[in-house]
Write a protein that holds these residues in place. Structure first.
Motif, PDB file in Angstrom:
ATOM      1  N   ARG A   1      59.202  35.535  44.321  1.00 49.04           N
ATOM      2  CA  ARG A   1      58.579  35.027  45.389  1.00 49.04           C
ATOM      3  C   ARG A   1      57.392  34.797  44.987  1.00 49.04           C
ATOM      4  NH1 ARG A   1      58.847  38.047  50.711  1.00 49.04           N
ATOM      5  NH2 ARG A   1      59.218  35.738  51.838  1.00 49.04           N
ATOM      6  N   LEU A   2      56.605  34.161  45.629  1.00 50.47           N
ATOM      7  CA  LEU A   2      55.012  33.545  45.598  1.00 50.47           C
ATOM      8  C   LEU A   2      54.296  35.149  45.742  1.00 50.47           C
ATOM      9  CD1 LEU A   2      54.695  30.267  47.167  1.00 50.47           C
ATOM     10  CD2 LEU A   2      54.435  30.784  44.830  1.00 50.47           C
ATOM     11  N   PRO A   3      53.243  35.319  45.057  1.00 51.93           N
ATOM     12  CA  PRO A   3      52.567  36.464  45.170  1.00 51.93           C
ATOM     13  C   PRO A   3      51.754  36.557  46.517  1.00 51.93           C
ATOM     14  CG  PRO A   3      51.873  35.510  42.969  1.00 51.93           C
ATOM     15  CD  PRO A   3      52.843  34.378  43.765  1.00 51.93           C
ATOM     16  N   PHE A   4      51.798  37.549  46.953  1.00 53.93           N
ATOM     17  CA  PHE A   4      51.204  38.119  48.383  1.00 53.93           C
ATOM     18  C   PHE A   4      52.244  37.719  49.377  1.00 53.93           C
ATOM     19  CE2 PHE A   4      47.709  36.707  45.813  1.00 53.93           C
ATOM     20  CZ  PHE A   4      46.819  38.051  45.736  1.00 53.93           C
ATOM     21  N   ASP A   5      53.478  37.578  49.374  1.00 53.65           N
ATOM     22  CA  ASP A   5      54.556  37.300  50.299  1.00 53.65           C
ATOM     23  C   ASP A   5      55.603  38.513  50.150  1.00 53.65           C
ATOM     24  OD1 ASP A   5      53.305  34.899  50.616  1.00 53.65           O
ATOM     25  OD2 ASP A   5      55.045  33.550  49.762  1.00 53.65           O
ATOM     26  N   GLY A   6      55.341  39.582  49.505  1.00 58.32           N
ATOM     27  CA  GLY A   6      56.142  40.534  49.492  1.00 58.32           C
ATOM     28  C   GLY A   6      55.431  41.833  49.285  1.00 58.32           C
ATOM     29  N   ASP A   7      55.893  42.848  48.572  1.00 59.20           N
ATOM     30  CA  ASP A   7      55.290  44.339  48.664  1.00 59.20           C
ATOM     31  C   ASP A   7      54.592  44.629  47.330  1.00 59.20           C
ATOM     32  OD1 ASP A   7      56.174  44.554  51.376  1.00 59.20           O
ATOM     33  OD2 ASP A   7      58.083  45.119  50.670  1.00 59.20           O
ATOM     34  N   VAL A   8      54.521  43.802  46.461  1.00 58.26           N
ATOM     35  CA  VAL A   8      53.888  44.397  45.312  1.00 58.26           C
ATOM     36  C   VAL A   8      52.534  44.368  45.460  1.00 58.26           C
ATOM     37  CG1 VAL A   8      53.025  43.372  42.987  1.00 58.26           C
ATOM     38  CG2 VAL A   8      55.427  42.941  43.739  1.00 58.26           C
ATOM     39  N   PRO A   9      51.967  45.589  45.093  1.00 62.36           N
ATOM     40  CA  PRO A   9      50.612  46.068  45.263  1.00 62.36           C
ATOM     41  C   PRO A   9      49.458  45.154  44.637  1.00 62.36           C
ATOM     42  CG  PRO A   9      51.449  47.664  44.108  1.00 62.36           C
ATOM     43  CD  PRO A   9      52.510  46.650  44.468  1.00 62.36           C
ATOM     44  N   TRP A  10      49.323  44.003  44.584  1.00 62.75           N
ATOM     45  CA  TRP A  10      48.519  43.160  43.902  1.00 62.75           C
ATOM     46  C   TRP A  10      47.032  43.413  43.499  1.00 62.75           C
ATOM     47  CZ3 TRP A  10      51.143  40.172  41.161  1.00 62.75           C
ATOM     48  CH2 TRP A  10      52.359  39.464  41.691  1.00 62.75           C
ATOM     49  N   ALA A  11      46.288  44.187  44.290  1.00 64.96           N
ATOM     50  CA  ALA A  11      44.992  44.661  43.616  1.00 64.96           C
ATOM     51  C   ALA A  11      45.408  45.628  42.758  1.00 64.96           C
ATOM     52  CB  ALA A  11      44.123  45.225  45.023  1.00 64.96           C
ATOM     53  N   ARG A  12      46.021  46.526  42.740  1.00 64.52           N
ATOM     54  CA  ARG A  12      46.313  47.712  41.662  1.00 64.52           C
ATOM     55  C   ARG A  12      46.767  46.791  40.545  1.00 64.52           C
ATOM     56  NH1 ARG A  12      51.103  51.558  43.316  1.00 64.52           N
ATOM     57  NH2 ARG A  12      49.779  51.809  45.318  1.00 64.52           N
ATOM     58  N   VAL A  13      48.138  45.924  40.721  1.00 68.61           N
ATOM     59  CA  VAL A  13      48.503  45.433  39.674  1.00 68.61           C
ATOM     60  C   VAL A  13      47.386  44.636  38.592  1.00 68.61           C
ATOM     61  CG1 VAL A  13      50.085  43.550  38.716  1.00 68.61           C
ATOM     62  CG2 VAL A  13      50.603  45.318  40.447  1.00 68.61           C
ATOM     63  N   MET A  14      46.441  43.839  39.216  1.00 68.22           N
ATOM     64  CA  MET A  14      45.473  43.023  38.619  1.00 68.22           C
ATOM     65  C   MET A  14      44.334  44.043  37.882  1.00 68.22           C
ATOM     66  SD  MET A  14      47.321  40.484  39.036  1.00 68.22           S
ATOM     67  CE  MET A  14      46.399  39.400  37.744  1.00 68.22           C
ATOM     68  N   GLN A  15      44.332  45.065  38.708  1.00 66.83           N
ATOM     69  CA  GLN A  15      43.132  46.086  38.009  1.00 66.83           C
ATOM     70  C   GLN A  15      43.599  46.666  36.838  1.00 66.83           C
ATOM     71  OE1 GLN A  15      41.800  48.414  41.521  1.00 66.83           O
ATOM     72  NE2 GLN A  15      41.120  46.667  42.620  1.00 66.83           N
ATOM     73  N   ALA A  16      45.019  46.893  36.902  1.00 65.57           N
ATOM     74  CA  ALA A  16      45.745  47.708  35.950  1.00 65.57           C
ATOM     75  C   ALA A  16      45.643  46.790  34.540  1.00 65.57           C
ATOM     76  CB  ALA A  16      47.106  48.335  35.970  1.00 65.57           C
ATOM     77  N   ILE A  17      46.000  45.537  34.992  1.00 64.98           N
ATOM     78  CA  ILE A  17      45.908  44.292  33.752  1.00 64.98           C
ATOM     79  C   ILE A  17      44.487  44.251  33.260  1.00 64.98           C
ATOM     80  CG2 ILE A  17      46.200  41.890  33.376  1.00 64.98           C
ATOM     81  CD1 ILE A  17      48.493  41.816  35.410  1.00 64.98           C
ATOM     82  N   ALA A  18      43.431  44.104  34.088  1.00 65.13           N
ATOM     83  CA  ALA A  18      42.302  44.076  33.575  1.00 65.13           C
ATOM     84  C   ALA A  18      41.917  45.244  32.536  1.00 65.13           C
ATOM     85  CB  ALA A  18      41.111  43.958  34.725  1.00 65.13           C
ATOM     86  N   ALA A  19      42.317  46.574  33.160  1.00 68.13           N
ATOM     87  CA  ALA A  19      41.879  47.847  32.487  1.00 68.13           C
ATOM     88  C   ALA A  19      42.590  47.723  30.808  1.00 68.13           C
ATOM     89  CB  ALA A  19      42.511  49.069  33.059  1.00 68.13           C
ATOM     90  N   THR A  20      43.285  46.980  30.889  1.00 68.55           N
ATOM     91  CA  THR A  20      44.063  46.734  29.387  1.00 68.55           C
ATOM     92  C   THR A  20      43.380  46.237  28.316  1.00 68.55           C
ATOM     93  OG1 THR A  20      45.339  45.038  29.642  1.00 68.55           O
ATOM     94  CG2 THR A  20      46.639  46.877  30.274  1.00 68.55           C
ATOM     95  N   GLY A  21      42.213  45.417  28.974  1.00 66.52           N
ATOM     96  CA  GLY A  21      41.504  44.577  27.946  1.00 66.52           C
ATOM     97  C   GLY A  21      42.215  43.147  28.061  1.00 66.52           C
ATOM     98  N   TYR A  22      43.449  42.885  28.178  1.00 64.74           N
ATOM     99  CA  TYR A  22      44.096  41.784  28.065  1.00 64.74           C
ATOM    100  C   TYR A  22      43.137  40.560  28.440  1.00 64.74           C
ATOM    101  CZ  TYR A  22      47.746  38.183  28.817  1.00 64.74           C
ATOM    102  OH  TYR A  22      48.636  37.013  28.580  1.00 64.74           O
ATOM    103  N   LYS A  23      43.153  39.465  27.713  1.00 66.15           N
ATOM    104  CA  LYS A  23      42.443  38.386  27.723  1.00 66.15           C
ATOM    105  C   LYS A  23      43.227  37.123  28.049  1.00 66.15           C
ATOM    106  CE  LYS A  23      38.446  40.722  27.317  1.00 66.15           C
ATOM    107  NZ  LYS A  23      37.846  41.408  28.303  1.00 66.15           N
ATOM    108  N   GLY A  24      44.418  37.307  28.060  1.00 64.31           N
ATOM    109  CA  GLY A  24      45.412  36.063  28.181  1.00 64.31           C
ATOM    110  C   GLY A  24      45.427  35.413  29.238  1.00 64.31           C
ATOM    111  N   VAL A  25      46.597  34.654  29.693  1.00 63.76           N
ATOM    112  CA  VAL A  25      46.620  33.843  30.658  1.00 63.76           C
ATOM    113  C   VAL A  25      47.145  34.653  31.938  1.00 63.76           C
ATOM    114  CG1 VAL A  25      48.026  31.988  31.534  1.00 63.76           C
ATOM    115  CG2 VAL A  25      47.290  31.865  29.233  1.00 63.76           C
ATOM    116  N   THR A  26      46.397  34.200  33.103  1.00 65.07           N
ATOM    117  CA  THR A  26      47.322  34.739  34.392  1.00 65.07           C
ATOM    118  C   THR A  26      48.366  33.781  34.740  1.00 65.07           C
ATOM    119  OG1 THR A  26      45.147  35.339  35.224  1.00 65.07           O
ATOM    120  CG2 THR A  26      47.031  35.086  36.861  1.00 65.07           C
TER     121      THR A  26
END
Length: 260
Positions: free
Chosen positions: A201-226
């Motif tokens: 589904r499109l993001p924010f239409d379900g139960d995935v905790p998006w703030a937590r997910v995106m902060q965890a991705i940022a914490a890896t140092g990943y510079k690639g595509v969203t």
């Protein structure tokens, strides 16, 4: 940069599909590699058509039909390995930097023959300078095994947030493998269609905790595509251009949550 999986649904020609993706605001696409889902035998034209529309091709998603065979003895296992080796050659020829592929599920225990095949893939990837991104599914034991066995800068993770939170939310996948992060599949869970394990589904239409997910991705140092991987299953009342505009707005929100 924001990208989206190209085969998100609807009956569209490739030219129209990529034109609409670009018009919605996306800069890149991830391409399903193969003739499944009605795309036909001309799928090899997709990278050129996407670039003609002004899109960057982020990766090719290898066919999934043989994924559980990779560990098997005999012809089926060799067929899977040859399929993935061919995908690597296609990436090099089409100037695409990576393939995404599925390891067998955890019901299929790894084998010495499977390890030899995986080494063949990685050695080919190193020669061709193409990345191999292994996607997390219901295969976390096999994923961990593969990363323990093979330490190569060409072998990494395609992080699928919805598979993560549907199948193993207690696991800190990005904490364990963030240094090997090569690609993202961002989509949400739930939905009325209940298709394919209630996901895409499109993001924010379900139960995935998006703030937590995106902060965890940022914490890896990943510079690639969203990169989004939604399907139109729960949105078939929407015209494709509206579906894509909604996807793009949600992709921008996700990118902002990465602090970009």
């Amino acid at each position: 940069m924001l990208s989206i999986f190209d085969w998100f649904g609807y009956r569209l020609t490739m030219e129209e599909r990529y034109r609409l993706i670009k018009k919605a605001g996306f800069s890149g696409v991830m391409i399903l590699w193969g003739h499944r889902l009605g795309r036909g035998m001309d799928f090899r034209l997709a990278p050129e058509i996407a670039r003609d529309a002004g899109l960057f091709v982020e990766n090719l998603h290898a066919p999934t039909e043989l994924q559980h065979a990779l560990w098997e003895e005999g012809l089926s296992g060799e067929e899977a390995a040859e399929c993935y080796l061919s995908c690597l050659e296609d990436c090099k020829a089409a100037e695409v930097p990576a393939i995404v592929l599925h390891l067998p599920g955890d019901d299929f225990a790894p084998t010495e023959q499977g390890l030899k095949r995986l080494w063949r893939l990685v050695e080919q990837a190193e020669r061709l300078e193409v990345n191999v991104a292994l996607e997390n599914l219901q295969n976390l034991k096999n994923l961990a095994w593969a990363f323990r066995q093979i330490d190569s800068p060409r072998l990494g993770l395609c992080y699928d947030c919805c598979h993560h939170y549907n199948d193993a939310p207690e696991e800190d996948l990005l904490g364990m493998y963030g240094a090997r992060l090569m690609a993202l599949h961002l989509h949400d869970n739930g939905g009325a269609s209940r298709s394919c394990c209630i996901q895409h589904r499109l993001p924010f239409d379900g139960d995935v905790p998006w703030a937590r997910v995106m902060q965890a991705i940022a914490a890896t140092g990943y510079k690639g595509v969203t990169a989004l991987e939604p399907m139109y299953w729960d949105y078939q009342e929407l015209p494709p251009d509206v579906f894509l505009y909604r996807a793009f707005e949600k992709a921008k929100h996700l990118d902002s949550l990465r602090g970009r």
